[in-house]
Enzyme design. Structure first.
Site, mmCIF file in Angstrom:
data_model
loop_
_atom_site.group_PDB
_atom_site.id
_atom_site.type_symbol
_atom_site.label_atom_id
_atom_site.label_comp_id
_atom_site.label_asym_id
_atom_site.label_seq_id
_atom_site.Cartn_x
_atom_site.Cartn_y
_atom_site.Cartn_z
ATOM 1 N N HIS A 271 135.852 75.758 62.654
ATOM 2 C CA HIS A 271 137.280 76.097 62.602
ATOM 3 C C HIS A 271 137.670 76.516 61.198
ATOM 4 C CE1 HIS A 271 137.252 72.079 60.911
ATOM 5 N NE2 HIS A 271 138.474 72.287 60.456
ATOM 6 N N HIS B 176 134.400 76.405 58.866
ATOM 7 C CA HIS B 176 133.597 75.236 58.494
ATOM 8 C C HIS B 176 133.527 74.255 59.646
ATOM 9 C CE1 HIS B 176 137.729 73.972 57.539
ATOM 10 N NE2 HIS B 176 137.321 72.743 57.740
ATOM 11 N N ASP C 163 141.176 75.870 58.719
ATOM 12 C CA ASP C 163 142.259 74.883 58.772
ATOM 13 C C ASP C 163 143.612 75.491 59.126
ATOM 14 O OD1 ASP C 163 140.599 72.748 58.337
ATOM 15 O OD2 ASP C 163 140.779 72.859 56.167
ATOM 16 N N ARG D 244 141.660 64.565 50.651
ATOM 17 C CA ARG D 244 141.842 65.984 50.990
ATOM 18 C C ARG D 244 143.251 66.447 50.635
ATOM 19 N NH1 ARG D 244 141.150 69.174 56.742
ATOM 20 N NH2 ARG D 244 143.282 68.713 57.289
HETATM 21 C C1 SIN Z 1 137.680 68.995 57.435
HETATM 22 O O1 SIN Z 1 138.561 68.744 56.589
HETATM 23 O O2 SIN Z 1 137.772 69.909 58.255
HETATM 24 C C2 SIN Z 1 136.475 68.093 57.471
HETATM 25 C C3 SIN Z 1 135.692 68.164 56.233
HETATM 26 C C4 SIN Z 1 134.834 66.948 56.039
HETATM 27 O O3 SIN Z 1 135.322 65.804 56.192
HETATM 28 O O4 SIN Z 1 133.657 67.114 55.700
#
Ligand code: SIN
Length: 284
Positions: A103, A259, A105, A275
Site C-alpha cells: 500500500h 510498501h 499511506d 511514526r
Molecule cells: C506502515 O507504517 O505502513 C508499517 C511500517 C512498519 O511498521 O514497518
C-alpha cells in the site's frame, strides 16, 4: 560530512554523517528531502533520539499531519503514532499489524501524506536475525519501464480508493475502529498514474491495500489491470527490503513508492516503532 549512497539501482538511499540529535543545518534537511524525492526511500542509521528529538526532526521535514485513526497516537502527542505489538497493563500500546498489504499511506484520503517517517526503538531479533522487515517498491521506476501502449491506456484513468480494501478481499473483518474509519474513507478517486509534485516523474498509483476499482471498467477487467500493474511494480529490480536495527530512521515518499511490513515475528517478540506523517498534496 554528509554522504549519500544508493541502496539499490532504482530505489533507496542511505545518508551518513548526520546526527539528528544535534544541530542539523537547514542545508542538511534540504538534502534529506531532495534525496527522498529522488530515491523514494531514505534511511539514516545509528540515531539515539528522544521522542522530542524525533518529533523536532519530523517537524523540520515538513508540516505534520494527524492520522484520523488516532487511538494509537502517543497520549498528548496527536502527531506521533505508535506501531507496536507490545501490551502494557492488558492494553496494546500501538497498532500491531500496520501495513501488511502492499500500500501507499492514506491513498483513501483526498490529500494522501507526502512522507512517512519511522524511528525504531525495539526490533524483534531471533537467532541473531532481525525480523519484521519493511519492503518498498519504486512506482516511478516501474512506470518508466512500461511500454508506450500501456502508458497510453493508463493515461486519464482514475481508481477508487477506500480504507481496508485488501483486508475485506481476504475475508478478514475490520475491527470496530477500522469500520468507523472506513465509514469516513469509503471512496475517493485518484489518477492511476500520478505526477510527483517535486520531481515531475510519473508514478503508478494503485495498490493492494486501498484500490477498490478502476473507474468506468467492469469489475473483472479492473481487477485484471490492477493485478497486472502490481505484478509489474513488485518485480525484484524495483524493490528495497529494509532489515531493521534499533536507532534507524526510515522514511519514504508515498507518491513514488509502495510498501508492506512483514509480520514474521511472534506477539511475544517485541517491536516498537514511532511514526510521523508529513502532509501531502492532492494527486494529479
Ligand atoms: C506502515 O507504517 O505502513 C508499517 C511500517 C512498519 O511498521 O514497518
Amino acid at each position: 560530512m554528509l554522504s549519500i549512497s544508493p541502496l539499490t539501482q532504482h530505489i533507496g538511499a542511505e545518508i551518513k554523517g548526520i546526527n539528528l540529535a544535534g544541530d542539523t543545518s537547514d542545508d542538511a534537511i534540504a538534502k534529506v528531502n531532495a534525496t527522498l524525492a529522488e530515491r523514494g526511500v531514505v534511511t539514516i542509521r545509528d540515531q539515539h533520539l528522544t521522542i522530542e528529538q524525533f518529533m523536532a526532526f519530523s517537524r523540520r521535514m515538513g508540516p505534520l499531519a494527524i492520522h484520523s485513526l488516532n487511538q494509537f497516537s502517543k497520549p498528548g502527542m496527536p502527531e506521533l503514532m505508535v506501531n507496536s505489538n507490545i501490551i502494557e497493563n492488558g492494553k496494546p500500546i500501538g497498532l500491531a499489524d500496520a501495513g501488511r498489504d502492499w500500500h501507499t499511506d492514506s491513498a483513501y484520503t483526498e490529500r494522501p501524506y507526502r512522507t512517512t517517517i519511522l524511528y525504531s526503538v525495539e526490533i524483534p531479533v531471533r537467532d541473531g536475525v532481525a525480523l519484521g522487515d519493511t519492503i518498498f517498491a519504486s512506482t516511478s521506476a516501474a512506470y518508466a519501464s512500461l511500454d508506450d501502449t500501456l502508458k497510453q491506456r493508463l493515461a486519464g484513468l482514475h481508481a477508487v480508493h477506500a480504507h481496508g480494501v485488501a483486508r475485506e478481499k481476504r475475508g478478514g473483518g475490520l475491527a470496530l475502529e477500522e469500520k468507523q474509519h472506513r465509514e469516513i474513507h469509503k471512496g475517493v478517486e485518484h489518477p492511476v498514474v500520478r505526477t510527483h509534485p517535486a520531481t515531475g516523474s510519473k508514478c503508478l498509483y494503485v495498490d493492494e491495500g486501498t484500490t477498490a476499482r478502476i473507474v468506468g471498467m467492469e469489475a473483472a477487467a479492473s481487477e485484471a489491470l490492477v493485478k497486472q500493474l502490481l505484478e509489474h511494480v513488485l518485480q525484484p529490480q524495483y524493490l528495497y527490503r529494509h532489515n531493521w536495527r534499533v536507532g534507524d530512521i526510515l522514511m519514504w515518499d508515498n507518491c513514488s513508492t509502495l510498501h508492506c511490513a512483514l509480520g514474521d515475528y511472534l506477539p511475544t517478540e517485541r517491536r516498537l516503532i514511532y511514526r510521523t506523517l508529513i502532509q501531502g498534496t492532492v494527486p494529479i
